[in-house]
Design an enzyme around this catalytic site. Structure first.
Site, PDB file in Angstrom:
ATOM      1  N   ARG A  54       0.821  -1.133   0.037  1.00 58.42           N
ATOM      2  CA  ARG A  54       0.025   0.007  -0.060  1.00 58.42           C
ATOM      3  C   ARG A  54       1.085   1.431  -0.096  1.00 58.42           C
ATOM      4  NH1 ARG A  54      -1.279   2.068   4.701  1.00 58.42           N
ATOM      5  NH2 ARG A  54      -2.002   0.005   5.561  1.00 58.42           N
ATOM      6  N   LYS A 204      -8.443   6.148 -19.476  1.00 55.34           N
ATOM      7  CA  LYS A 204      -8.930   6.460 -20.611  1.00 55.34           C
ATOM      8  C   LYS A 204      -7.587   6.507 -21.571  1.00 55.34           C
ATOM      9  CE  LYS A 204     -12.702   7.109 -18.702  1.00 55.34           C
ATOM     10  NZ  LYS A 204     -12.726   7.822 -17.670  1.00 55.34           N
TER      11      LYS A 204
HETATM   12  C1  LIG Z   1     -12.427  13.859 -17.335  1.00 55.51           C
HETATM   13  C2  LIG Z   1     -12.797  12.777 -16.330  1.00 55.51           C
HETATM   14  N1  LIG Z   1     -12.161  12.655 -15.089  1.00 55.51           N
HETATM   15  C3  LIG Z   1     -12.274  11.865 -14.246  1.00 55.51           C
HETATM   16  C4  LIG Z   1     -12.967  10.700 -14.578  1.00 55.51           C
HETATM   17  C5  LIG Z   1     -13.083   9.731 -13.350  1.00 55.51           C
HETATM   18  O1  LIG Z   1     -12.242   8.417 -13.719  1.00 55.51           O
HETATM   19  P1  LIG Z   1     -12.341   7.105 -13.224  1.00 55.51           P
HETATM   20  O2  LIG Z   1     -13.552   6.647 -14.047  1.00 55.51           O
HETATM   21  O3  LIG Z   1     -10.994   6.278 -13.929  1.00 55.51           O
HETATM   22  O4  LIG Z   1     -12.447   7.203 -11.918  1.00 55.51           O
HETATM   23  C6  LIG Z   1     -13.498  10.472 -15.581  1.00 55.51           C
HETATM   24  C7  LIG Z   1     -14.247   9.215 -16.180  1.00 55.51           C
HETATM   25  O5  LIG Z   1     -15.100   9.164 -17.028  1.00 55.51           O
HETATM   26  C8  LIG Z   1     -13.479  11.641 -16.623  1.00 55.51           C
HETATM   27  O6  LIG Z   1     -14.042  11.395 -17.768  1.00 55.51           O
END
Ligand SMILES: Cc1ncc(COP(=O)(O)O)c(C=O)c1O
Length: 384
Positions: A54, A204
């Site tokens: 962790r 993403k």
């Molecule tokens: C611009 C943006 N920030 C943060 C997040 C949150 O990320 P996660 O889904 O990995 O928790 C997303 C998720 O779609 C996003 O599009």
């Protein structure tokens, strides 16, 4: 970032930073250290500085060094998801009574974290159009500790001038946080423009293959990095070894993927502007986009996300999503495969009724790296 990588170009850093050959075997790819604890040579005698995964794990360290190098930051930290990274940052930065300025267009989950979770702990927030520095300045109070920006924003592809807001935040003595998920560090470098912290959903473009959920924070400053590392360990939502490894693997092709995402998205946006069933195309690469000049100044390319509004309203927009075949109907974005979704009923359902509510006739595309002619043909049939 270690000095070794400061002189290297982005594509080289993406492949080499953090990716040193395994000291035991010479393996050129860092191993997946799927381990929770480490043998000590006598009490407190740590071999490689690791005691419990962790707190730190070698595969996660490799990713964290890579992230810091790509964003030009002092410290990178990897989390179990983008929202876990955001949660850690907010709890480290804010205390009851503090205030944050948040954008009027942001990922629905980020808004939900502010509106439904963090606010319960006594943190106050207000919404501003972050594309207008004067509006952000007007939203500041004597309790404001941070300005939160997403650029390009999700799902309306709004553009915020990071350098202009860095001036506002510096003058006010507050932190500037930039969610760099849509651009990725290949297209945009918020820390170089004056931001204090970069946030990522590694799920993403960084992972890039729709096969992992992860998040990251990168800081410009060592002291804030230490503070966040303390909270990362104290709160515990770390990225696991396999997830760290698969993101590290995805990042190696980030630059080539992003070039193709951008090229395909430009063609898709161009086609949609000509289509009679499309009333508006939201893409920062279009000269008529209100943020086009700022995007051209602060981004290397305009990204792979395109949103558009469909003539006929919400049901017509939903029907387009349902008819698409090659564009897979699904949430998320940034993978090699193209995705289509209806933000109002899917990713942004949590902002319904708030200042961030999105139009019902909106469709969002994550344009993948397939052959663009196939993508155009699918969209034409879905709109027919
Ligand atoms: C611009 C943006 N920030 C943060 C997040 C949150 O990320 P996660 O889904 O990995 O928790 C997303 C998720 O779609 C996003 O599009």
């Amino acid at each position: 970032m270690s000095d070794e990588h400061t002189h290297q170009n982005f594509e080289t850093r993406a492949i080499h930073a953090g990716n040193t050959a395994d000291p035991l075997t010479g393996a050129v790819v860092p191993p997946i250290y799927q381990v929770s604890t480490y043998k000590q040579d006598g009490v407190g005698g740590l071999r490689g500085g690791y005691e419990y995964s962790r707190s730190a794990n070698p595969t996660r360290t490799a990713l964290e060094e890579n992230l810091a190098a790509l964003e030009g930051g002092r410290r990178g930290l990897a989390f179990a998801s983008g929202l876990a990274a955001e949660d850690c940052l907010l709890r480290a930065l804010l205390a009851p009574g503090d205030h944050v300025v948040i954008p009027d267009d942001a990922y629905g989950g980020t808004f939900r974290l502010f509106a439904k979770v963090v606010s319960r702990w006594g943190v106050d927030w207000s919404v501003a159009d972050t594309s207008d520095p004067a509006a952000v300045r007007a939203a500041l109070t004597d309790r404001t500790k941070a300005i939160w920006v997403e650029t390009p924003s999700n799902p309306l592809l709004g553009i915020t001038d990071i350098a202009a807001l860095a001036d506002v935040s510096r003058t006010a003595g507050v932190k500037l946080v930039v969610d760099n998920t849509f651009a990725s560090p290949y297209l945009q470098q918020p820390l170089a423009l004056g931001a204090d912290v970069v946030v990522h959903s590694l799920t993403k473009y960084m992972g890039g293959h729709s096969d992992v959920v992860g998040g990251a924070l990168v800081t410009a400053d060592e002291a804030l990095g230490e503070e966040l590392a303390y909270h990362q360990n104290a709160m515990g939502a770390v990225a696991g070894p396999f997830d760290s490894w698969i993101v590290l693997r995805g990042i190696k092709t980030l630059a080539v993927r992003m070039d193709r995402h951008c090229a395909n998205a430009e063609r898709v946006a161009e086609m949609l502007t000509q289509h009679p069933k499309v009333t508006q195309v939201l893409y920062p690469g279009l000269p008529e986009h209100p943020g086009h000049e700022v995007a051209a100044k602060q981004m290397r390319g305009f990204g792979g996300m395109v949103s558009f509004r469909v003539a006929g309203g919400e049901e017509a927009a939903v029907a387009v999503c349902d008819r698409a075949k090659l564009f897979t109907l699904g949430e998320s974005l940034g993978g090699v495969e193209s995705l289509i979704e209806h933000p109002g009923r899917m990713t942004h359902a949590s902002v319904a009724g708030s200042a961030l509510e999105v139009p019902g006739d909106l469709v969002r595309l994550s344009v993948g790296i397939e052959n663009v002619d196939d993508l155009l043909a699918d969209l034409r049939q879905a709109l027919a």
